[in-house]
Design a protein around this motif. Structure first.
Motif, PDB file in Angstrom:
ATOM      1  N   THR A   2       4.915   3.964  -7.663  1.00  0.00           N
ATOM      2  CA  THR A   2       5.656   3.286  -6.611  1.00  0.00           C
ATOM      3  C   THR A   2       5.520   4.098  -5.331  1.00  0.00           C
ATOM      4  O   THR A   2       5.264   5.305  -5.372  1.00  0.00           O
ATOM      5  CB  THR A   2       7.153   3.122  -6.958  1.00  0.00           C
ATOM      6  N   LEU A   3       5.684   3.415  -4.224  1.00  0.00           N
ATOM      7  CA  LEU A   3       5.630   4.065  -2.925  1.00  0.00           C
ATOM      8  C   LEU A   3       7.021   4.054  -2.313  1.00  0.00           C
ATOM      9  O   LEU A   3       7.725   3.039  -2.365  1.00  0.00           O
ATOM     10  CB  LEU A   3       4.663   3.338  -1.994  1.00  0.00           C
ATOM     11  N   SER A   4       7.382   5.162  -1.719  1.00  0.00           N
ATOM     12  CA  SER A   4       8.660   5.284  -1.029  1.00  0.00           C
ATOM     13  C   SER A   4       8.354   5.697   0.408  1.00  0.00           C
ATOM     14  O   SER A   4       7.834   6.791   0.652  1.00  0.00           O
ATOM     15  CB  SER A   4       9.520   6.336  -1.730  1.00  0.00           C
ATOM     16  N   ARG A   5       8.649   4.800   1.360  1.00  0.00           N
ATOM     17  CA  ARG A   5       8.310   5.046   2.766  1.00  0.00           C
ATOM     18  C   ARG A   5       9.126   6.218   3.323  1.00  0.00           C
ATOM     19  O   ARG A   5      10.341   6.253   3.194  1.00  0.00           O
ATOM     20  CB  ARG A   5       8.576   3.791   3.585  1.00  0.00           C
ATOM     21  N   VAL A   6       8.417   7.162   3.937  1.00  0.00           N
ATOM     22  CA  VAL A   6       9.054   8.281   4.629  1.00  0.00           C
ATOM     23  C   VAL A   6       9.125   7.961   6.113  1.00  0.00           C
ATOM     24  O   VAL A   6      10.159   8.110   6.754  1.00  0.00           O
ATOM     25  CB  VAL A   6       8.277   9.602   4.383  1.00  0.00           C
ATOM     26  N   ASN A   7       7.987   7.516   6.667  1.00  0.00           N
ATOM     27  CA  ASN A   7       7.904   7.073   8.057  1.00  0.00           C
ATOM     28  C   ASN A   7       6.661   6.190   8.187  1.00  0.00           C
ATOM     29  O   ASN A   7       6.040   5.857   7.173  1.00  0.00           O
ATOM     30  CB  ASN A   7       7.901   8.254   9.041  1.00  0.00           C
ATOM     31  N   ASP A   8       6.268   5.818   9.403  1.00  0.00           N
ATOM     32  CA  ASP A   8       5.138   4.902   9.588  1.00  0.00           C
ATOM     33  C   ASP A   8       3.816   5.447   9.062  1.00  0.00           C
ATOM     34  O   ASP A   8       2.909   4.676   8.776  1.00  0.00           O
ATOM     35  CB  ASP A   8       4.965   4.538  11.068  1.00  0.00           C
ATOM     36  N   VAL A  21       4.322  12.827  -7.264  1.00  0.00           N
ATOM     37  CA  VAL A  21       2.991  13.370  -7.567  1.00  0.00           C
ATOM     38  C   VAL A  21       2.102  13.491  -6.333  1.00  0.00           C
ATOM     39  O   VAL A  21       0.976  13.969  -6.421  1.00  0.00           O
ATOM     40  CB  VAL A  21       2.275  12.525  -8.639  1.00  0.00           C
ATOM     41  N   GLY A  22       2.607  13.052  -5.178  1.00  0.00           N
ATOM     42  CA  GLY A  22       1.815  13.179  -3.959  1.00  0.00           C
ATOM     43  C   GLY A  22       2.353  12.324  -2.841  1.00  0.00           C
ATOM     44  O   GLY A  22       3.393  11.676  -2.958  1.00  0.00           O
ATOM     45  N   ASN A  23       1.595  12.351  -1.754  1.00  0.00           N
ATOM     46  CA  ASN A  23       1.944  11.564  -0.581  1.00  0.00           C
ATOM     47  C   ASN A  23       0.725  10.777  -0.135  1.00  0.00           C
ATOM     48  O   ASN A  23      -0.408  11.226  -0.295  1.00  0.00           O
ATOM     49  CB  ASN A  23       2.402  12.481   0.557  1.00  0.00           C
ATOM     50  N   LEU A  24       0.975   9.630   0.428  1.00  0.00           N
ATOM     51  CA  LEU A  24      -0.065   8.825   1.042  1.00  0.00           C
ATOM     52  C   LEU A  24       0.128   8.987   2.536  1.00  0.00           C
ATOM     53  O   LEU A  24       1.205   8.671   3.066  1.00  0.00           O
ATOM     54  CB  LEU A  24       0.088   7.361   0.613  1.00  0.00           C
ATOM     55  N   LYS A  25      -0.876   9.547   3.213  1.00  0.00           N
ATOM     56  CA  LYS A  25      -0.750   9.852   4.636  1.00  0.00           C
ATOM     57  C   LYS A  25      -1.819   9.119   5.437  1.00  0.00           C
ATOM     58  O   LYS A  25      -2.978   9.060   5.029  1.00  0.00           O
ATOM     59  CB  LYS A  25      -0.902  11.353   4.877  1.00  0.00           C
ATOM     60  N   GLN A  30      -7.176   6.300   8.303  1.00  0.00           N
ATOM     61  CA  GLN A  30      -7.376   6.066   6.871  1.00  0.00           C
ATOM     62  C   GLN A  30      -6.169   6.581   6.107  1.00  0.00           C
ATOM     63  O   GLN A  30      -5.578   7.605   6.457  1.00  0.00           O
ATOM     64  CB  GLN A  30      -8.613   6.811   6.354  1.00  0.00           C
ATOM     65  N   TRP A  31      -5.815   5.867   5.044  1.00  0.00           N
ATOM     66  CA  TRP A  31      -4.738   6.314   4.166  1.00  0.00           C
ATOM     67  C   TRP A  31      -5.336   7.238   3.114  1.00  0.00           C
ATOM     68  O   TRP A  31      -6.208   6.836   2.369  1.00  0.00           O
ATOM     69  CB  TRP A  31      -4.057   5.117   3.507  1.00  0.00           C
ATOM     70  N   PHE A  59      -7.635   5.156   0.778  1.00  0.00           N
ATOM     71  CA  PHE A  59      -7.214   3.778   0.550  1.00  0.00           C
ATOM     72  C   PHE A  59      -7.212   3.026   1.877  1.00  0.00           C
ATOM     73  O   PHE A  59      -6.975   3.611   2.933  1.00  0.00           O
ATOM     74  CB  PHE A  59      -5.809   3.735  -0.053  1.00  0.00           C
ATOM     75  N   ALA A  60      -7.438   1.716   1.814  1.00  0.00           N
ATOM     76  CA  ALA A  60      -7.441   0.886   3.022  1.00  0.00           C
ATOM     77  C   ALA A  60      -6.029   0.641   3.534  1.00  0.00           C
ATOM     78  O   ALA A  60      -5.820   0.472   4.744  1.00  0.00           O
ATOM     79  CB  ALA A  60      -8.131  -0.449   2.740  1.00  0.00           C
ATOM     80  N   ALA A  61      -5.056   0.612   2.622  1.00  0.00           N
ATOM     81  CA  ALA A  61      -3.674   0.304   2.992  1.00  0.00           C
ATOM     82  C   ALA A  61      -2.742   0.855   1.920  1.00  0.00           C
ATOM     83  O   ALA A  61      -3.168   1.111   0.792  1.00  0.00           O
ATOM     84  CB  ALA A  61      -3.495  -1.205   3.105  1.00  0.00           C
ATOM     85  N   PRO A  62      -1.467   0.996   2.235  1.00  0.00           N
ATOM     86  CA  PRO A  62      -0.504   1.453   1.242  1.00  0.00           C
ATOM     87  C   PRO A  62      -0.104   0.305   0.306  1.00  0.00           C
ATOM     88  O   PRO A  62       0.998  -0.223   0.371  1.00  0.00           O
ATOM     89  CB  PRO A  62       0.672   1.964   2.082  1.00  0.00           C
ATOM     90  N   ASP A  63      -1.012  -0.075  -0.559  1.00  0.00           N
ATOM     91  CA  ASP A  63      -0.839  -1.188  -1.497  1.00  0.00           C
ATOM     92  C   ASP A  63      -0.555  -0.619  -2.886  1.00  0.00           C
ATOM     93  O   ASP A  63      -1.434  -0.014  -3.509  1.00  0.00           O
ATOM     94  CB  ASP A  63      -2.117  -2.030  -1.492  1.00  0.00           C
TER      95      ASP A  63
END
Length: 74
Positions: A2-8, A21-25, A30-31, A59-63
């Motif tokens: 699951t993704l939990s939004r921190v900011n934009d 387990v990590g962050n998507l930045k 690019q993500w 990744f192309a997007a936070p999907d």
């Protein structure tokens, strides 16, 4: 996963049990997945943890569905 939004530009990536387990930045348009691990004393290990081998995956997007398919262990 699951993704939990921190900011934009940042999402926390959590397992189904809530383990971080990590962050998507968003970096340079690019993500990128940035793996993270934790030591017994709570110390943070950037690039570590159970998904070390997937560190810097793009990744192309936070999907969530795509991220789960790519990051989840086989």
């Amino acid at each position: 996963m699951t993704l939990s939004r921190v900011n934009d530009g940042v999402y926390r990536v959590l397992t189904g049990t809530g383990l971080h387990v990590g962050n998507l930045k968003l970096i340079g348009g690019q993500w990128k997945f940035k793996a993270i691990g934790y030591g017994a004393g709570g110390e943070v290990f950037p690039g570590g943890g159970p998904l070390t081998g997937r560190h810097n995956t793009v990744f192309a997007a936070p999907d969530e569905a795509v991220i789960t398919a790519v990051l989840a262990p086989p």
